[in-house]
Design an enzyme around this catalytic site. Structure first.
Site, PDB file in Angstrom:
ATOM      1  N   ASP A 235      26.747  24.365  35.456  1.00  0.00           N
ATOM      2  CA  ASP A 235      26.848  24.526  34.586  1.00  0.00           C
ATOM      3  C   ASP A 235      27.971  24.061  33.554  1.00  0.00           C
ATOM      4  OD1 ASP A 235      25.616  25.951  32.256  1.00  0.00           O
ATOM      5  OD2 ASP A 235      25.637  28.280  32.994  1.00  0.00           O
ATOM      6  N   GLY A 236      27.173  24.014  32.540  1.00  0.00           N
ATOM      7  CA  GLY A 236      27.878  23.411  31.460  1.00  0.00           C
ATOM      8  C   GLY A 236      28.738  24.316  30.674  1.00  0.00           C
ATOM      9  N   ALA A 237      29.434  23.825  29.375  1.00  0.00           N
ATOM     10  CA  ALA A 237      30.656  24.332  29.139  1.00  0.00           C
ATOM     11  C   ALA A 237      31.366  23.935  27.883  1.00  0.00           C
ATOM     12  CB  ALA A 237      31.933  24.242  29.470  1.00  0.00           C
TER      13      ALA A 237
ATOM     14  N   LYS B 216      32.562  29.134  27.337  1.00  0.00           N
ATOM     15  CA  LYS B 216      30.922  29.320  27.595  1.00  0.00           C
ATOM     16  C   LYS B 216      30.660  29.906  26.250  1.00  0.00           C
ATOM     17  CE  LYS B 216      29.179  28.987  31.813  1.00  0.00           C
ATOM     18  NZ  LYS B 216      28.540  28.113  31.283  1.00  0.00           N
TER      19      LYS B 216
ATOM     20  N   THR C 134      22.436  26.631  31.998  1.00  0.00           N
ATOM     21  CA  THR C 134      22.145  26.822  30.366  1.00  0.00           C
ATOM     22  C   THR C 134      22.197  25.923  29.525  1.00  0.00           C
ATOM     23  OG1 THR C 134      20.951  29.289  30.579  1.00  0.00           O
ATOM     24  CG2 THR C 134      20.923  28.293  27.922  1.00  0.00           C
ATOM     25  N   GLY C 135      22.052  25.301  28.576  1.00  0.00           N
ATOM     26  CA  GLY C 135      22.450  24.017  28.083  1.00  0.00           C
ATOM     27  C   GLY C 135      21.882  22.426  28.122  1.00  0.00           C
ATOM     28  N   SER C 136      22.003  21.992  26.756  1.00  0.00           N
ATOM     29  CA  SER C 136      21.473  20.396  27.309  1.00  0.00           C
ATOM     30  C   SER C 136      22.493  19.714  28.200  1.00  0.00           C
ATOM     31  CB  SER C 136      22.045  19.611  26.129  1.00  0.00           C
ATOM     32  OG  SER C 136      23.311  19.782  25.586  1.00  0.00           O
TER      33      SER C 136
ATOM     34  N   GLU D 137      25.071  33.715  32.442  1.00  0.00           N
ATOM     35  CA  GLU D 137      26.167  33.113  33.213  1.00  0.00           C
ATOM     36  C   GLU D 137      27.373  33.692  33.988  1.00  0.00           C
ATOM     37  OE1 GLU D 137      24.932  29.417  29.961  1.00  0.00           O
ATOM     38  OE2 GLU D 137      26.088  30.272  29.991  1.00  0.00           O
TER      39      GLU D 137
END
Length: 231
Positions: free
Chosen positions: A83-85, A96, A28-30, A105
């Site tokens: 995934d992002g961080a 996160k 999730t996220g940009s 996540e």
């Protein structure tokens, strides 16, 4: 630095780990959204890929791109989660939860055979904590949970640290699961694994945004290329 260019480069590098037939954990996220775009591109080219999203926003994004979304059962194997961080330290410990999806996540990252984190290079830090630590809690008698969090944080050396109920437009932010987010302004976290364990022991705390010892790789991108960190 063009952060979005860095995010795209990191996502492109992570996409090299996709193989036909995989079940993918979709973050999730940009930054994770760039990876979802690349999964969708492969699906459009005829690749057999399935996704397990970590948020309803990611689900909707993936479905628009034609990615098959599955509901895992006990036999499901997630081959790769990406995934992002919000922050990553030299030991690949993470913060996160800026997108309020940290519980989902962490479930997916823990279940995955391989967990790759993608980020622009500004997320690389010497020590975690400049980014407020999100903690997802049950809405039931939530103030009692926050009181317990204050006691634990004091024991962990964060006496008086500001804790804020995340809100938007005057109303508490609710996760996709209907939970609340408390953002903890800790400044510097010297022992993230110990703090993660201490917070997890509090009744009412569902998960903290500390992801310690979970990432198999962190890919940092900038406009010039990528750098890769492994444990």
């Amino acid at each position: 630095m063009d952060k979005d260019a860095g995010k795209k480069r990191a996502a492109e590098e992570a996409a090299k780990h996709i193989e036909r037939g995989m079940t993918l954990g979709l973050g999730t996220g940009s930054t994770a959204a760039h990876f979802v775009d690349l999964v969708g591109k492969r699906v459009s080219e005829g690749w057999d890929l399935r996704g397990v999203p970590t948020s309803e926003a990611t689900r909707a994004h993936a479905e628009r791109l034609g990615v098959e979304i599955i509901e895992p059962d006990e036999t499901t194997i997630i081959d790769l989660a990406v995934d992002g961080a919000d922050e990553a330290d030299p030991s690949l410990n993470l913060i996160k939860g800026g997108g309020a999806a940290l519980l989902r996540e962490k479930i997916i990252a823990h279940a995955a055979k391989k967990f790759i984190v993608i980020a622009d290079k500004s997320k690389r830090v010497a020590a975690l904590g400049a980014f407020p630590l999100p903690v997802e809690i049950s809405p039931f008698s939530w103030a009692l949970t926050v009181a317990a969090m204050r006691r634990v944080l004091t024991e962990q050396g964060f006496d008086g640290a500001p804790l804020e109920l995340r809100a938007r437009d005057g109303a508490p932010v609710k996760t996709d699961g209907g939970n609340l987010i408390i953002d903890c302004k800790l400044g510097r976290i010297e022992n993230p694994a110990a703090l993660e364990k201490a917070l997890a022991a509090i009744p009412g705390v569902l998960e903290s945004g500390l992801f310690c010892g979970m990432a198999d790789m962190v890919i940092y991108g900038d406009e010039d290329g990528v750098s890769i960190a492994t444990p």
